[in-house]
Design a protein around this motif. Sequence first.
Motif, PDB file in Angstrom:
ATOM      1  N   ILE A  81       0.829  -1.255  -0.145  1.00 54.86           N
ATOM      2  CA  ILE A  81      -0.115  -0.004  -0.053  1.00 54.86           C
ATOM      3  C   ILE A  81       0.933   1.342  -0.048  1.00 54.86           C
ATOM      4  O   ILE A  81       0.605   2.161  -0.831  1.00 54.86           O
ATOM      5  CB  ILE A  81      -0.974   0.015   1.330  1.00 54.86           C
ATOM      6  CG1 ILE A  81      -2.038  -1.048   1.280  1.00 54.86           C
ATOM      7  CG2 ILE A  81      -1.654   1.379   1.406  1.00 54.86           C
ATOM      8  CD1 ILE A  81      -2.904  -0.766  -0.142  1.00 54.86           C
ATOM      9  N   THR A  82       1.871   1.234   0.917  1.00 49.21           N
ATOM     10  CA  THR A  82       2.647   2.789   0.788  1.00 49.21           C
ATOM     11  C   THR A  82       3.533   2.947  -0.306  1.00 49.21           C
ATOM     12  O   THR A  82       3.715   3.903  -0.284  1.00 49.21           O
ATOM     13  CB  THR A  82       3.543   2.380   2.074  1.00 49.21           C
ATOM     14  OG1 THR A  82       4.297   1.235   2.180  1.00 49.21           O
ATOM     15  CG2 THR A  82       2.762   2.566   3.465  1.00 49.21           C
ATOM     16  N   SER A  94     -10.534   2.814   0.156  1.00 49.87           N
ATOM     17  CA  SER A  94     -11.015   3.115  -1.296  1.00 49.87           C
ATOM     18  C   SER A  94     -10.875   1.478  -2.082  1.00 49.87           C
ATOM     19  O   SER A  94     -10.539   0.652  -1.400  1.00 49.87           O
ATOM     20  CB  SER A  94      -9.884   3.861  -1.958  1.00 49.87           C
ATOM     21  OG  SER A  94      -8.704   3.156  -1.805  1.00 49.87           O
ATOM     22  N   THR A  95     -11.086   1.615  -3.276  1.00 51.23           N
ATOM     23  CA  THR A  95     -10.912   0.482  -4.116  1.00 51.23           C
ATOM     24  C   THR A  95      -9.758  -0.124  -4.183  1.00 51.23           C
ATOM     25  O   THR A  95      -9.576  -1.521  -4.178  1.00 51.23           O
ATOM     26  CB  THR A  95     -11.462   0.693  -5.460  1.00 51.23           C
ATOM     27  OG1 THR A  95     -10.745   1.864  -6.131  1.00 51.23           O
ATOM     28  CG2 THR A  95     -13.122   1.143  -5.362  1.00 51.23           C
ATOM     29  N   THR A  96      -8.770   0.623  -3.934  1.00 52.19           N
ATOM     30  CA  THR A  96      -7.241   0.112  -4.102  1.00 52.19           C
ATOM     31  C   THR A  96      -6.696  -0.134  -2.579  1.00 52.19           C
ATOM     32  O   THR A  96      -5.709  -0.851  -2.641  1.00 52.19           O
ATOM     33  CB  THR A  96      -6.116   1.144  -4.905  1.00 52.19           C
ATOM     34  OG1 THR A  96      -6.300   2.457  -4.253  1.00 52.19           O
ATOM     35  CG2 THR A  96      -6.759   1.021  -6.336  1.00 52.19           C
ATOM     36  N   ASN A  97      -7.415   0.377  -1.692  1.00 50.92           N
ATOM     37  CA  ASN A  97      -7.063   0.265  -0.141  1.00 50.92           C
ATOM     38  C   ASN A  97      -8.240  -0.341   0.641  1.00 50.92           C
ATOM     39  O   ASN A  97      -8.757   0.674   1.458  1.00 50.92           O
ATOM     40  CB  ASN A  97      -6.429   1.515   0.260  1.00 50.92           C
ATOM     41  CG  ASN A  97      -5.594   1.228   1.864  1.00 50.92           C
ATOM     42  OD1 ASN A  97      -5.593   0.223   2.108  1.00 50.92           O
ATOM     43  ND2 ASN A  97      -5.398   2.486   2.221  1.00 50.92           N
ATOM     44  N   ASP A  98      -8.363  -1.292   0.542  1.00 51.35           N
ATOM     45  CA  ASP A  98      -9.599  -2.088   1.525  1.00 51.35           C
ATOM     46  C   ASP A  98      -8.891  -1.942   2.798  1.00 51.35           C
ATOM     47  O   ASP A  98      -8.369  -2.960   3.185  1.00 51.35           O
ATOM     48  CB  ASP A  98      -9.961  -3.265   1.007  1.00 51.35           C
ATOM     49  CG  ASP A  98     -11.029  -3.832   1.763  1.00 51.35           C
ATOM     50  OD1 ASP A  98     -11.769  -3.401   2.668  1.00 51.35           O
ATOM     51  OD2 ASP A  98     -11.412  -5.113   1.467  1.00 51.35           O
ATOM     52  N   ILE A  99      -9.829  -1.076   3.412  1.00 48.39           N
ATOM     53  CA  ILE A  99      -9.125  -0.999   5.051  1.00 48.39           C
ATOM     54  C   ILE A  99      -9.537  -2.281   5.964  1.00 48.39           C
ATOM     55  O   ILE A  99      -8.928  -2.534   6.837  1.00 48.39           O
ATOM     56  CB  ILE A  99      -9.744   0.235   5.811  1.00 48.39           C
ATOM     57  CG1 ILE A  99      -9.070   1.352   5.116  1.00 48.39           C
ATOM     58  CG2 ILE A  99      -9.554   0.186   7.072  1.00 48.39           C
ATOM     59  CD1 ILE A  99      -7.742   1.691   5.157  1.00 48.39           C
ATOM     60  N   GLY A 103      -5.705  -3.160   7.068  1.00 51.39           N
ATOM     61  CA  GLY A 103      -5.703  -1.823   6.753  1.00 51.39           C
ATOM     62  C   GLY A 103      -4.641  -1.398   7.978  1.00 51.39           C
ATOM     63  O   GLY A 103      -4.490  -1.997   9.074  1.00 51.39           O
ATOM     64  N   LEU A 104      -3.846  -0.408   7.560  1.00 50.88           N
ATOM     65  CA  LEU A 104      -2.930   0.368   8.521  1.00 50.88           C
ATOM     66  C   LEU A 104      -3.465   0.624   9.853  1.00 50.88           C
ATOM     67  O   LEU A 104      -4.526   1.454   9.760  1.00 50.88           O
ATOM     68  CB  LEU A 104      -2.201   1.419   7.992  1.00 50.88           C
ATOM     69  CG  LEU A 104      -0.993   1.184   7.139  1.00 50.88           C
ATOM     70  CD1 LEU A 104      -0.591   2.299   6.175  1.00 50.88           C
ATOM     71  CD2 LEU A 104       0.377   0.797   8.162  1.00 50.88           C
ATOM     72  N   ASP A 105      -3.118   0.207  11.165  1.00 54.87           N
ATOM     73  CA  ASP A 105      -3.718   0.575  12.276  1.00 54.87           C
ATOM     74  C   ASP A 105      -2.666   0.906  13.092  1.00 54.87           C
ATOM     75  O   ASP A 105      -2.814   0.844  14.160  1.00 54.87           O
ATOM     76  CB  ASP A 105      -4.515  -0.596  12.602  1.00 54.87           C
ATOM     77  CG  ASP A 105      -4.060  -1.708  12.803  1.00 54.87           C
ATOM     78  OD1 ASP A 105      -2.667  -1.796  12.628  1.00 54.87           O
ATOM     79  OD2 ASP A 105      -4.477  -2.644  13.044  1.00 54.87           O
ATOM     80  N   SER A 134      -0.420  -8.832  -5.562  1.00 57.66           N
ATOM     81  CA  SER A 134       0.356  -9.612  -4.669  1.00 57.66           C
ATOM     82  C   SER A 134      -0.431 -10.082  -3.364  1.00 57.66           C
ATOM     83  O   SER A 134       0.543 -10.519  -2.715  1.00 57.66           O
ATOM     84  CB  SER A 134       1.471  -8.730  -4.502  1.00 57.66           C
ATOM     85  OG  SER A 134       0.924  -7.620  -3.639  1.00 57.66           O
ATOM     86  N   ARG A 135      -1.629  -9.870  -3.544  1.00 62.77           N
ATOM     87  CA  ARG A 135      -2.487 -10.325  -1.937  1.00 62.77           C
ATOM     88  C   ARG A 135      -2.202 -11.769  -1.849  1.00 62.77           C
ATOM     89  O   ARG A 135      -2.400 -12.602  -2.862  1.00 62.77           O
ATOM     90  CB  ARG A 135      -3.825  -9.848  -2.340  1.00 62.77           C
ATOM     91  CG  ARG A 135      -4.658 -10.412  -1.186  1.00 62.77           C
ATOM     92  CD  ARG A 135      -6.209  -9.989  -1.134  1.00 62.77           C
ATOM     93  NE  ARG A 135      -6.329  -8.309  -0.856  1.00 62.77           N
ATOM     94  CZ  ARG A 135      -7.289  -7.584  -0.734  1.00 62.77           C
ATOM     95  NH1 ARG A 135      -8.355  -8.543  -0.496  1.00 62.77           N
ATOM     96  NH2 ARG A 135      -7.338  -6.466  -0.903  1.00 62.77           N
ATOM     97  N   GLY A 136      -1.619 -12.080  -0.894  1.00 61.04           N
ATOM     98  CA  GLY A 136      -1.365 -13.716  -0.356  1.00 61.04           C
ATOM     99  C   GLY A 136      -0.115 -14.057  -0.776  1.00 61.04           C
ATOM    100  O   GLY A 136      -0.127 -15.282  -0.819  1.00 61.04           O
TER     101      GLY A 136
END
Length: 523
Positions: A81-82, A94-99, A103-105, A134-136
């Motif tokens: 993400i970053t 967002s569509t490209t950053n599904d919290i 999600g960053l916490d 790259s998910r997973g």
Amino acid sequence: MKKNTKLLHYKKDTKFETGLPTPGITKTIKKKLEFWWALPWTKARESKRDGEGKGEEGGERQGGNPPKYGDFEAQRHWMEITLNLPVKEWYRNSTTNDISYWGLDYPPLTAYQSYFHGLFLRFFHPESVSLLTSRGHESYLGKLLMRWTVLSSDALVFFPAVFYFVLAYHSGRPNGHKTHIAWHIAMILLSPCLMLIDHGHFQYNCISLGLTVGAVAAVLSNKELVACFLFSLALNHKQMTAYFAPAFFSHLLGKSLRHRNPVLEVLKLGLVVLGTFALVWWPYLHSMEAFSRVLSRLAPFERGIYEDYVANFWCTTSVLVKWKRIFTIQSLKLLSLGATVSTCLPSMVQQIWAPSNQGFLYGLLNSAFSFYMFSFQVHEKSILLPLLPASLLALEEPFLLIWITLYALFSMFPLLCRDKLVLPYIAASALFVLIYYVPSGRQDAKETRSFNSFVTTCLVSCSVVLHIVYLTMHPPYRYPFLFDAMIMLLCFSQFMLLAFYTNAKQWMLMKRSVLLDKEKKHH
């Protein structure tokens, strides 16, 4: 029958994934002994991803199933993400950053750390951090590179900070023996809990703890402005570092009040803190909405006052008092805040009244104990916070260090079992105990005699028996978490006793300093 089915299903999701109790002693033992043959650290993560993990913070629950995977995926996803999104989008859904998907916490400094580590991964293996695709991702090279990011964080932040602390700590002590200094360094660097969490869970606690150790060393060296800067960075890396905030605040305030111009001293410290926070949060200060969005990610109160079987007050007493059922989240927030502040207060008052370097180290431990025991949303890994000052006090309190370390490890044992880290658990524990008992290592050998007392021998025996029972037996059908609860209760009792001892010890230091002052006046 419906109730039992639900209970067993929950057991399967959160424990050993064994489903219905296996009939037959042979099969039961075989299942449990699989933990003993878990792969070592270099392979342990290959089978660990949590598909249905509880909560999102740091991916605490390991498993092996999509869609959520585990710690490895959480940290890798933050790098993805970053690297691929603008900084203002890192905390935005967002569509490209599904919290909802890891999600960053954590505060912005963790996000910056993920960005720089992501650059390293992208240089050698771009597929591991490509956006969405790259998910997973869990290739061998990707895992190897991730391990290097953890090791490099140790080498670049934690190790130098520890050496800085040892230099500052021993410079004020008369003729420190080289073996004592080497032993002290080993006790801090080879903390088994930190190794298991950081290298088994990809948590990067070594960065926030390293910055904290650097801040402590700066305090001991009378460099208060440097201490404020480093501790502010630590707070902005992991919010859990707030466990130490009362100790830093009270000690620095106590020292400032003894200057000729206390208001100016407090003002200087405050400006450094505000300046550091402004620097780290700069991309999110353009609007209140952006600032609030990041802030809301750091305090997930909706998860409840505790999760799983953490050895703190709320979870242990929930056996008798069903806190989550009786009180609302808002009421529990106020209760935990009141309990945390009130238990921190004696230690803070002592340091404001009579600040000293030794008292400050005890204050760090007492403050961290208060937060671990009574604050909102404590996790098993939070025991790392009280462990840090205990290791800094190793030469003065060797028995305290070994005792809190053993029970901190034990409190995380169910978690590490679920993650198939039993072999690393045994190896790290054995290494620590072996070095602890190195001849001529500890400065005060009298402390170790207490270990042979009847009470401590009984407690150690109980711990060993519980280890064996947990690994080789199934709990009763009606009480599937009985063994977890027994471990929690035993560890909590020891943490409470240690907290009472260290608070009393801190106040005794002030009494000793008063007596020394009187003797000086008479002479």
